[in-house]
Design a protein around this motif. Structure first.
Motif, PDB file in Angstrom:
ATOM      1  N   MET A   3     -16.039 -69.786  73.922  1.00 23.21           N
ATOM      2  CA  MET A   3     -15.674 -69.160  75.171  1.00 23.21           C
ATOM      3  C   MET A   3     -15.502 -70.238  76.225  1.00 23.21           C
ATOM      4  SD  MET A   3     -15.093 -66.658  77.329  1.00 23.21           S
ATOM      5  CE  MET A   3     -14.962 -65.477  76.043  1.00 23.21           C
ATOM      6  N   GLU A   4     -14.373 -70.201  76.899  1.00 22.13           N
ATOM      7  CA  GLU A   4     -14.079 -71.155  77.955  1.00 22.13           C
ATOM      8  C   GLU A   4     -13.627 -70.402  79.194  1.00 22.13           C
ATOM      9  OE1 GLU A   4     -11.192 -73.974  76.614  1.00 22.13           O
ATOM     10  OE2 GLU A   4     -12.335 -74.480  74.825  1.00 22.13           O
ATOM     11  N   PHE A   5     -13.793 -71.062  80.350  1.00 24.37           N
ATOM     12  CA  PHE A   5     -13.261 -70.476  81.568  1.00 24.37           C
ATOM     13  C   PHE A   5     -12.779 -71.561  82.508  1.00 24.37           C
ATOM     14  CE2 PHE A   5     -17.514 -71.354  83.007  1.00 24.37           C
ATOM     15  CZ  PHE A   5     -17.455 -71.472  84.381  1.00 24.37           C
ATOM     16  N   GLN A  20      -9.186 -67.237  91.090  1.00 24.14           N
ATOM     17  CA  GLN A  20      -8.899 -66.616  89.804  1.00 24.14           C
ATOM     18  C   GLN A  20      -9.751 -67.319  88.751  1.00 24.14           C
ATOM     19  OE1 GLN A  20      -5.317 -67.926  87.877  1.00 24.14           O
ATOM     20  NE2 GLN A  20      -4.920 -65.892  87.048  1.00 24.14           N
ATOM     21  N   VAL A  21     -10.407 -66.523  87.910  1.00 27.77           N
ATOM     22  CA  VAL A  21     -11.144 -67.056  86.774  1.00 27.77           C
ATOM     23  C   VAL A  21     -10.408 -66.613  85.519  1.00 27.77           C
ATOM     24  CG1 VAL A  21     -13.326 -67.046  85.502  1.00 27.77           C
ATOM     25  CG2 VAL A  21     -13.347 -66.968  88.008  1.00 27.77           C
ATOM     26  N   VAL A  22     -10.021 -67.560  84.693  1.00 29.70           N
ATOM     27  CA  VAL A  22      -9.321 -67.276  83.446  1.00 29.70           C
ATOM     28  C   VAL A  22     -10.301 -67.523  82.306  1.00 29.70           C
ATOM     29  CG1 VAL A  22      -7.365 -67.864  81.976  1.00 29.70           C
ATOM     30  CG2 VAL A  22      -7.137 -68.002  84.481  1.00 29.70           C
ATOM     31  N   LEU A  23     -10.604 -66.464  81.576  1.00 30.65           N
ATOM     32  CA  LEU A  23     -11.496 -66.574  80.423  1.00 30.65           C
ATOM     33  C   LEU A  23     -10.666 -66.625  79.152  1.00 30.65           C
ATOM     34  CD1 LEU A  23     -14.224 -63.903  81.298  1.00 30.65           C
ATOM     35  CD2 LEU A  23     -14.282 -66.340  81.727  1.00 30.65           C
ATOM     36  N   SER A  24     -11.145 -67.370  78.160  1.00 30.20           N
ATOM     37  CA  SER A  24     -10.465 -67.390  76.864  1.00 30.20           C
ATOM     38  C   SER A  24     -11.502 -67.502  75.750  1.00 30.20           C
ATOM     39  CB  SER A  24      -9.454 -68.536  76.783  1.00 30.20           C
ATOM     40  OG  SER A  24     -10.088 -69.774  76.973  1.00 30.20           O
ATOM     41  N   GLY A  25     -11.264 -66.735  74.709  1.00 29.32           N
ATOM     42  CA  GLY A  25     -12.172 -66.717  73.573  1.00 29.32           C
ATOM     43  C   GLY A  25     -12.894 -65.388  73.462  1.00 29.32           C
ATOM     44  N   ARG A  26     -13.759 -65.300  72.475  1.00 27.80           N
ATOM     45  CA  ARG A  26     -14.516 -64.071  72.239  1.00 27.80           C
ATOM     46  C   ARG A  26     -15.747 -64.031  73.140  1.00 27.80           C
ATOM     47  NH1 ARG A  26     -13.832 -61.166  67.552  1.00 27.80           N
ATOM     48  NH2 ARG A  26     -16.084 -60.817  67.415  1.00 27.80           N
ATOM     49  N   LEU A  27     -15.906 -62.920  73.828  1.00 27.68           N
ATOM     50  CA  LEU A  27     -17.069 -62.738  74.688  1.00 27.68           C
ATOM     51  C   LEU A  27     -18.110 -61.919  73.921  1.00 27.68           C
ATOM     52  CD1 LEU A  27     -18.216 -63.505  77.358  1.00 27.68           C
ATOM     53  CD2 LEU A  27     -16.849 -61.751  78.454  1.00 27.68           C
ATOM     54  N   ASP A  28     -18.488 -62.466  72.765  1.00 29.50           N
ATOM     55  CA  ASP A  28     -19.514 -61.873  71.917  1.00 29.50           C
ATOM     56  C   ASP A  28     -20.856 -62.488  72.293  1.00 29.50           C
ATOM     57  OD1 ASP A  28     -19.222 -64.455  70.923  1.00 29.50           O
ATOM     58  OD2 ASP A  28     -18.377 -63.811  69.009  1.00 29.50           O
ATOM     59  N   LEU A  80      -8.582 -61.552  81.729  1.00 36.03           N
ATOM     60  CA  LEU A  80      -9.128 -61.426  80.376  1.00 36.03           C
ATOM     61  C   LEU A  80      -8.029 -61.354  79.311  1.00 36.03           C
ATOM     62  CD1 LEU A  80     -12.123 -58.911  80.716  1.00 36.03           C
ATOM     63  CD2 LEU A  80     -12.159 -61.393  80.766  1.00 36.03           C
ATOM     64  N   SER A  81      -6.805 -61.737  79.644  1.00 37.80           N
ATOM     65  CA  SER A  81      -5.701 -61.592  78.694  1.00 37.80           C
ATOM     66  C   SER A  81      -5.881 -62.429  77.427  1.00 37.80           C
ATOM     67  CB  SER A  81      -4.364 -61.911  79.357  1.00 37.80           C
ATOM     68  OG  SER A  81      -4.354 -63.230  79.859  1.00 37.80           O
ATOM     69  N   ALA A  82      -6.699 -63.474  77.461  1.00 37.91           N
ATOM     70  CA  ALA A  82      -6.945 -64.317  76.286  1.00 37.91           C
ATOM     71  C   ALA A  82      -8.325 -64.044  75.687  1.00 37.91           C
ATOM     72  CB  ALA A  82      -6.807 -65.785  76.645  1.00 37.91           C
ATOM     73  N   VAL A  83      -8.863 -62.837  75.961  1.00 33.61           N
ATOM     74  CA  VAL A  83     -10.175 -62.442  75.423  1.00 33.61           C
ATOM     75  C   VAL A  83      -9.967 -61.249  74.489  1.00 33.61           C
ATOM     76  CG1 VAL A  83     -12.488 -61.627  75.988  1.00 33.61           C
ATOM     77  CG2 VAL A  83     -11.357 -63.279  77.482  1.00 33.61           C
ATOM     78  N   PRO A  84     -10.020 -61.475  73.158  1.00 31.08           N
ATOM     79  CA  PRO A  84      -9.747 -60.398  72.207  1.00 31.08           C
ATOM     80  C   PRO A  84     -10.935 -59.470  71.932  1.00 31.08           C
ATOM     81  CG  PRO A  84     -10.157 -62.422  71.027  1.00 31.08           C
ATOM     82  CD  PRO A  84     -10.184 -62.766  72.488  1.00 31.08           C
ATOM     83  N   PHE A  85     -12.137 -59.893  72.335  1.00 35.76           N
ATOM     84  CA  PHE A  85     -13.344 -59.094  72.040  1.00 35.76           C
ATOM     85  C   PHE A  85     -14.373 -59.293  73.137  1.00 35.76           C
ATOM     86  CE2 PHE A  85     -17.648 -58.723  70.428  1.00 35.76           C
ATOM     87  CZ  PHE A  85     -17.616 -57.485  69.801  1.00 35.76           C
TER      88      PHE A  85
END
Length: 113
Positions: free
Chosen positions: A1-3, A14-22, A48-53
């Motif tokens: 997970m990155e931001f 704006q905060v852009v998150l990427s990866g799984r937020l498990d 959250l467009s790059a967060v699949p979960f």
């Protein structure tokens, strides 16, 4: 997970998150995310467009961030939610705590940026 955090207006970040937020992603994100947005001093929109979960611990991280902002008189809105994550947010009624928007423009409108 990155931001990543981007200043996009004098009163908006704006905060852009990427990866799984498990569970693992939430653990990695929790303190840095909350600390960073707590010191921004602006309203925040979260992409959250790059967060699949997103799991329950990830939802807790988002709520914690929104509460930190609220205590300082700022707001958070989330946008770019993929359908699988939107379904989870709907089940837990996340929108009762954090406004959800279909796109960046709508999120900016919600928080006033």
């Amino acid at each position: 997970m990155e931001f990543e955090v981007h200043d996009i207006a004098p009163d908006l970040a704006q905060v852009v998150l990427s990866g799984r937020l498990d569970a693992v992603g939430a653990e990695v994100l929790d303190l840095p995310f909350t600390a960073q947005i707590g010191h921004i001093g602006k309203n925040v929109i979260v992409d959250l467009s790059a967060v699949p979960f997103v799991g329950s611990l990830g939802i807790r991280v988002l709520i914690s961030g929104a509460r930190v902002l609220q205590r300082s008189g700022h707001r958070m809105a989330i946008y770019g939610v993929v359908p699988a994550v939107a379904e989870v947010f709907d089940i837990v009624a996340l929108e009762d705590l954090i406004p959800l928007a279909p796109d960046m423009a709508a999120a900016r409108g919600i928080v006033g940026g």
